[in-house]
Design a protein around this motif. Structure first.
Motif, mmCIF file in Angstrom:
data_model
loop_
_atom_site.group_PDB
_atom_site.id
_atom_site.type_symbol
_atom_site.label_atom_id
_atom_site.label_comp_id
_atom_site.label_asym_id
_atom_site.label_seq_id
_atom_site.Cartn_x
_atom_site.Cartn_y
_atom_site.Cartn_z
ATOM 1 N N LEU A 174 1.756 -1.993 3.739
ATOM 2 C CA LEU A 174 1.629 -2.630 2.554
ATOM 3 C C LEU A 174 0.331 -2.012 1.818
ATOM 4 C CD1 LEU A 174 2.971 -6.306 3.539
ATOM 5 C CD2 LEU A 174 4.658 -3.953 1.986
ATOM 6 N N ASP A 175 0.569 -2.067 0.280
ATOM 7 C CA ASP A 175 -0.884 -1.869 -0.853
ATOM 8 C C ASP A 175 -0.790 -3.578 -1.473
ATOM 9 O OD1 ASP A 175 -0.651 0.854 -0.126
ATOM 10 O OD2 ASP A 175 0.228 1.280 -2.484
ATOM 11 N N LEU A 176 -1.919 -3.631 -1.911
ATOM 12 C CA LEU A 176 -2.342 -5.002 -2.709
ATOM 13 C C LEU A 176 -1.252 -5.289 -4.182
ATOM 14 C CD1 LEU A 176 -6.558 -4.840 -1.512
ATOM 15 C CD2 LEU A 176 -3.720 -5.958 -0.451
ATOM 16 N N GLY A 177 -1.344 -4.454 -3.933
ATOM 17 C CA GLY A 177 -1.061 -4.311 -5.751
ATOM 18 C C GLY A 177 0.069 -2.928 -5.814
ATOM 19 N N ARG A 178 1.335 -2.981 -6.654
ATOM 20 C CA ARG A 178 1.802 -1.655 -7.232
ATOM 21 C C ARG A 178 1.166 -0.585 -7.354
ATOM 22 N NH1 ARG A 178 7.949 -3.033 -10.565
ATOM 23 N NH2 ARG A 178 8.854 -0.914 -10.574
ATOM 24 N N GLN A 180 -0.919 1.214 -5.965
ATOM 25 C CA GLN A 180 -2.059 1.377 -5.807
ATOM 26 C C GLN A 180 -2.693 2.792 -4.955
ATOM 27 O OE1 GLN A 180 -3.487 -0.757 -2.467
ATOM 28 N NE2 GLN A 180 -5.369 -0.908 -3.160
ATOM 29 N N GLY A 184 2.395 4.642 -0.739
ATOM 30 C CA GLY A 184 2.592 3.247 -0.372
ATOM 31 C C GLY A 184 4.140 2.680 0.020
ATOM 32 N N TRP A 187 4.308 -3.951 -1.022
ATOM 33 C CA TRP A 187 2.911 -4.074 -2.404
ATOM 34 C C TRP A 187 3.054 -6.166 -2.115
ATOM 35 C CZ3 TRP A 187 6.082 -1.788 -5.304
ATOM 36 C CH2 TRP A 187 7.016 -2.665 -6.115
ATOM 37 N N GLU A 189 2.372 -9.382 -4.162
ATOM 38 C CA GLU A 189 1.902 -10.141 -5.075
ATOM 39 C C GLU A 189 2.068 -11.783 -4.569
ATOM 40 O OE1 GLU A 189 4.896 -9.066 -8.352
ATOM 41 O OE2 GLU A 189 5.344 -8.802 -6.989
#
Length: 213
Positions: A174-178, A180, A184, A187, A189
């Motif tokens: 997982l990333d902290l945002g699309r 990123q 990844g 993400w 939200e």
């Protein structure tokens, strides 16, 4: 007479070629490609030791290879491979052939019948993991230091994984945002009522809603 070089592609076709290459790479993860490359290297090494050629595809050679994997004679370590490992290496061999524009017939008797026999002989029943309870999760969380970034990160991973019933590979991808990172697998939200986790799996994209509380 030296071979003539091919004329360069027009700019718009070169752009399409670069995009096509990007899509090809996106069809499988970097870790999968790395594992498939290692499996292909081992298959080629076994072929050399056995005085056989890995190219072109030959179901009889592949059938002998998976037999060697099951019997523990494929490597110098003399260690038998599990059914899951054999199936992955068979997929890796097929994938590597496909990248060369070649086709391996996995339904050929030399492969399919041998693989069925390996499954019947060596397959073990799946081990059902015992699920943790909420109170056990709380105990795990209390061992983490809330005053450090690592502790906060680990708490977030445990809570997110538990609330969303996520696999380990899904959590770590997982990333902290699309957009990123390039590799990844999804993400997170943050919304008013909770979190929306977008995940990319083998069958496509899916969304997991996690409420606050």
């Amino acid at each position: 007479m030296p071979a003539q070089e091919s004329p360069p592609l027009p700019a718009h076709l070169q752009d399409l070629t670069d995009r096509a290459r990007t899509y090809v790479e996106a069809a499988s993860s970097q870790n999968t490609r790395r594992a498939y490359a290692a499996d292909w290297k081992q298959f080629c090494a076994w072929c050399r030791r056995s005085n056989m050629e890995p190219l072109p595809p030959d179901p009889h050679i592949v059938g002998l290879y998976i037999t060697a994997l099951a019997s523990g004679t494929a490597t110098r370590a003399k260690r038998s491979s599990t059914v899951a490992t054999i199936e992955r290496r068979l997929s890796a061999i097929s994938w590597n052939y496909a990248q060369r524009g070649l086709h391996l017939d996995r339904q050929d008797r030399a492969i399919a019948t041998v693989l069925a026999g390996i499954r019947n002989t060596h397959a073990a029943p799946p081990r059902q993991k015992e699920a943790i309870l909420p109170e056990e999760l709380v105990t795990m969380l209390e061992t983490l230091n809330r005053g450090t970034l690592r502790g906060l990160r680990d708490r977030a991973m445990l809570l997110l994984g538990f609330a969303g019933a996520l696999r380990r590979s899904e959590i770590t991808g997982l990333d902290l945002g699309r957009d990123q990172t390039d590799d990844g697998r999804g993400w997170v939200e943050s919304l008013e009522k909770g979190l929306l986790v977008t995940l990319r799996g083998k069958t496509g994209w899916r969304e997991v809603e996690i409420g606050r509380g």
